[in-house]
Every structure is written in structure tokens, then in C-alpha cells.
Design a protein around this motif. Structure first.
Motif, PDB file in Angstrom:
ATOM      1  N   GLU A   1       0.835  -1.200   0.000  1.00 31.30           N
ATOM      2  CA  GLU A   1       0.000   0.000   0.000  1.00 31.30           C
ATOM      3  C   GLU A   1       0.873   1.255   0.000  1.00 31.30           C
ATOM      4  N   VAL A   2       1.951   1.239   0.752  1.00 27.29           N
ATOM      5  CA  VAL A   2       2.874   2.385   0.759  1.00 27.29           C
ATOM      6  C   VAL A   2       3.505   2.544  -0.619  1.00 27.29           C
ATOM      7  N   ALA A   3       3.850   1.453  -1.269  1.00 24.21           N
ATOM      8  CA  ALA A   3       4.433   1.522  -2.614  1.00 24.21           C
ATOM      9  C   ALA A   3       3.452   2.164  -3.589  1.00 24.21           C
ATOM     10  N   ARG A   4       2.167   1.820  -3.481  1.00 22.73           N
ATOM     11  CA  ARG A   4       1.151   2.440  -4.351  1.00 22.73           C
ATOM     12  C   ARG A   4       1.030   3.934  -4.070  1.00 22.73           C
ATOM     13  N   GLN A   5       1.081   4.320  -2.796  1.00 26.91           N
ATOM     14  CA  GLN A   5       0.987   5.733  -2.432  1.00 26.91           C
ATOM     15  C   GLN A   5       2.184   6.517  -2.938  1.00 26.91           C
ATOM     16  N   VAL A   6       3.382   5.948  -2.828  1.00 28.98           N
ATOM     17  CA  VAL A   6       4.591   6.620  -3.316  1.00 28.98           C
ATOM     18  C   VAL A   6       4.499   6.810  -4.829  1.00 28.98           C
ATOM     19  N   GLU A   7       4.055   5.798  -5.540  1.00 24.38           N
ATOM     20  CA  GLU A   7       3.925   5.922  -6.993  1.00 24.38           C
ATOM     21  C   GLU A   7       2.898   6.975  -7.364  1.00 24.38           C
ATOM     22  N   ALA A   8       1.796   7.053  -6.633  1.00 25.95           N
ATOM     23  CA  ALA A   8       0.789   8.090  -6.892  1.00 25.95           C
ATOM     24  C   ALA A   8       1.379   9.475  -6.655  1.00 25.95           C
ATOM     25  N   GLY A   9       2.195   9.621  -5.609  1.00 25.25           N
ATOM     26  CA  GLY A   9       2.859  10.896  -5.337  1.00 25.25           C
ATOM     27  C   GLY A   9       3.835  11.270  -6.437  1.00 25.25           C
ATOM     28  N   ARG A  10       4.591  10.314  -6.921  1.00 28.81           N
ATOM     29  CA  ARG A  10       5.535  10.583  -8.012  1.00 28.81           C
ATOM     30  C   ARG A  10       4.796  11.009  -9.283  1.00 28.81           C
ATOM     31  N   GLU A  11       3.695  10.337  -9.567  1.00 30.96           N
ATOM     32  CA  GLU A  11       2.908  10.693 -10.745  1.00 30.96           C
ATOM     33  C   GLU A  11       2.355  12.114 -10.609  1.00 30.96           C
ATOM     34  N   PHE A  12       1.879  12.464  -9.422  1.00 30.69           N
ATOM     35  CA  PHE A  12       1.368  13.805  -9.157  1.00 30.69           C
ATOM     36  C   PHE A  12       2.468  14.850  -9.363  1.00 30.69           C
ATOM     37  N   MET A  13       3.663  14.550  -8.835  1.00 34.43           N
ATOM     38  CA  MET A  13       4.775  15.499  -8.975  1.00 34.43           C
ATOM     39  C   MET A  13       5.206  15.648 -10.432  1.00 34.43           C
ATOM     40  N   ARG A  14       5.168  14.557 -11.209  1.00 29.70           N
ATOM     41  CA  ARG A  14       5.490  14.656 -12.634  1.00 29.70           C
ATOM     42  C   ARG A  14       4.466  15.522 -13.362  1.00 29.70           C
ATOM     43  N   GLU A  15       3.202  15.335 -13.011  1.00 24.88           N
ATOM     44  CA  GLU A  15       2.127  16.074 -13.683  1.00 24.88           C
ATOM     45  C   GLU A  15       2.226  17.582 -13.403  1.00 24.88           C
ATOM     46  N   PHE A  16       2.617  17.937 -12.184  1.00 25.42           N
ATOM     47  CA  PHE A  16       2.667  19.346 -11.799  1.00 25.42           C
ATOM     48  C   PHE A  16       4.101  19.838 -11.623  1.00 25.42           C
ATOM     49  N   ARG A  17       5.021  19.264 -12.383  1.00 27.91           N
ATOM     50  CA  ARG A  17       6.445  19.593 -12.277  1.00 27.91           C
ATOM     51  C   ARG A  17       6.703  21.090 -12.455  1.00 27.91           C
ATOM     52  N   ASP A  18       6.116  21.697 -13.492  1.00 27.38           N
ATOM     53  CA  ASP A  18       6.336  23.121 -13.748  1.00 27.38           C
ATOM     54  C   ASP A  18       5.831  23.973 -12.583  1.00 27.38           C
ATOM     55  N   THR A  19       4.700  23.608 -12.037  1.00 25.25           N
ATOM     56  CA  THR A  19       4.142  24.350 -10.894  1.00 25.25           C
ATOM     57  C   THR A  19       5.083  24.268  -9.700  1.00 25.25           C
ATOM     58  N   PHE A  20       5.622  23.102  -9.418  1.00 27.44           N
ATOM     59  CA  PHE A  20       6.552  22.955  -8.297  1.00 27.44           C
ATOM     60  C   PHE A  20       7.817  23.778  -8.523  1.00 27.44           C
ATOM     61  N   HIS A  21       8.292  23.837  -9.754  1.00 28.54           N
ATOM     62  CA  HIS A  21       9.482  24.649 -10.057  1.00 28.54           C
ATOM     63  C   HIS A  21       9.205  26.126  -9.803  1.00 28.54           C
ATOM     64  N   GLU A  22       8.035  26.592 -10.181  1.00 29.64           N
ATOM     65  CA  GLU A  22       7.663  27.988  -9.955  1.00 29.64           C
ATOM     66  C   GLU A  22       7.532  28.285  -8.455  1.00 29.64           C
ATOM     67  N   LEU A  23       6.952  27.360  -7.719  1.00 28.37           N
ATOM     68  CA  LEU A  23       6.789  27.556  -6.275  1.00 28.37           C
ATOM     69  C   LEU A  23       8.130  27.527  -5.539  1.00 28.37           C
ATOM     70  N   ALA A  24       9.106  26.848  -6.098  1.00 27.79           N
ATOM     71  CA  ALA A  24      10.412  26.728  -5.444  1.00 27.79           C
ATOM     72  C   ALA A  24      11.245  28.006  -5.569  1.00 27.79           C
ATOM     73  N   LYS A  25      10.832  28.918  -6.436  1.00 23.57           N
ATOM     74  CA  LYS A  25      11.604  30.167  -6.626  1.00 23.57           C
ATOM     75  C   LYS A  25      11.465  31.115  -5.486  1.00 23.57           C
TER      76      LYS A  25
END
Length: 74
Positions: free
Chosen positions: A50-74
Motif C-alpha cells: 500500500e505504501v508503494a502504491r501511495q509513493v507511486e501516486a505521489g511521483r505521478e502527481f509530482m510529474r504532472e505538476f512539475r512546472d508548478t513545483f518549479h515555480e513555487l520553489a523560486k
């Protein structure tokens, strides 16, 4: 492959794992292992599926919103 024998432990039934199996699983006394059902049968793993599924879902979310995270990191 290891042949495991079921043994009475109080009111329950348990399996005793040989030292070699514990070493291969990288677990020790007191650790938790998971018995996972698959189309091929059952497998034992120290990793919570179950933790492995949650981690993969988090990675997919981060890939989908990669540009947004880069902007927020500035």
C-alpha cells in the motif's frame, strides 16, 4: 526455496523462518513482513504494498505538476 513448517504458538499458528530467509528478506525479530497474493500465488515481502502504491501516486502527481513545483520553489 525454503520449506516452512507451521507450528503452534499459544492459540495461534506461526511459521518459523530460517536465518538464511531472514537475511535474504533483510528483516529481523520484531520486523513486519507482508504476505501478498498475486496471480502466481503468494509472496512474502518486508515492503508494504500500500505504501508503494501511495509513493507511486505521489511521483505521478509530482510529474504532472512539475512546472508548478518549479515555480513555487523560486
Amino acid at each position: 526455496m525454503f520449506a516452512l513448517k507451521l507450528t503452534q504458538i499459544g492459540n495461534s499458528v506461526g511459521v518459523v523462518l530460517p536465518k538464511e530467509a531472514l537475511a535474504m528478506l533483510h528483516v529481523d525479530k520484531g520486523d513486519t513482513v507482508y504476505l501478498v497474493e498475486s496471480p502466481e500465488g503468494f509472496s512474502m515481502t518486508p515492503y508494504d504494498p500500500e505504501v508503494a502504491r501511495q509513493v507511486e501516486a505521489g511521483r505521478e502527481f509530482m510529474r504532472e505538476f512539475r512546472d508548478t513545483f518549479h515555480e513555487l520553489a523560486k
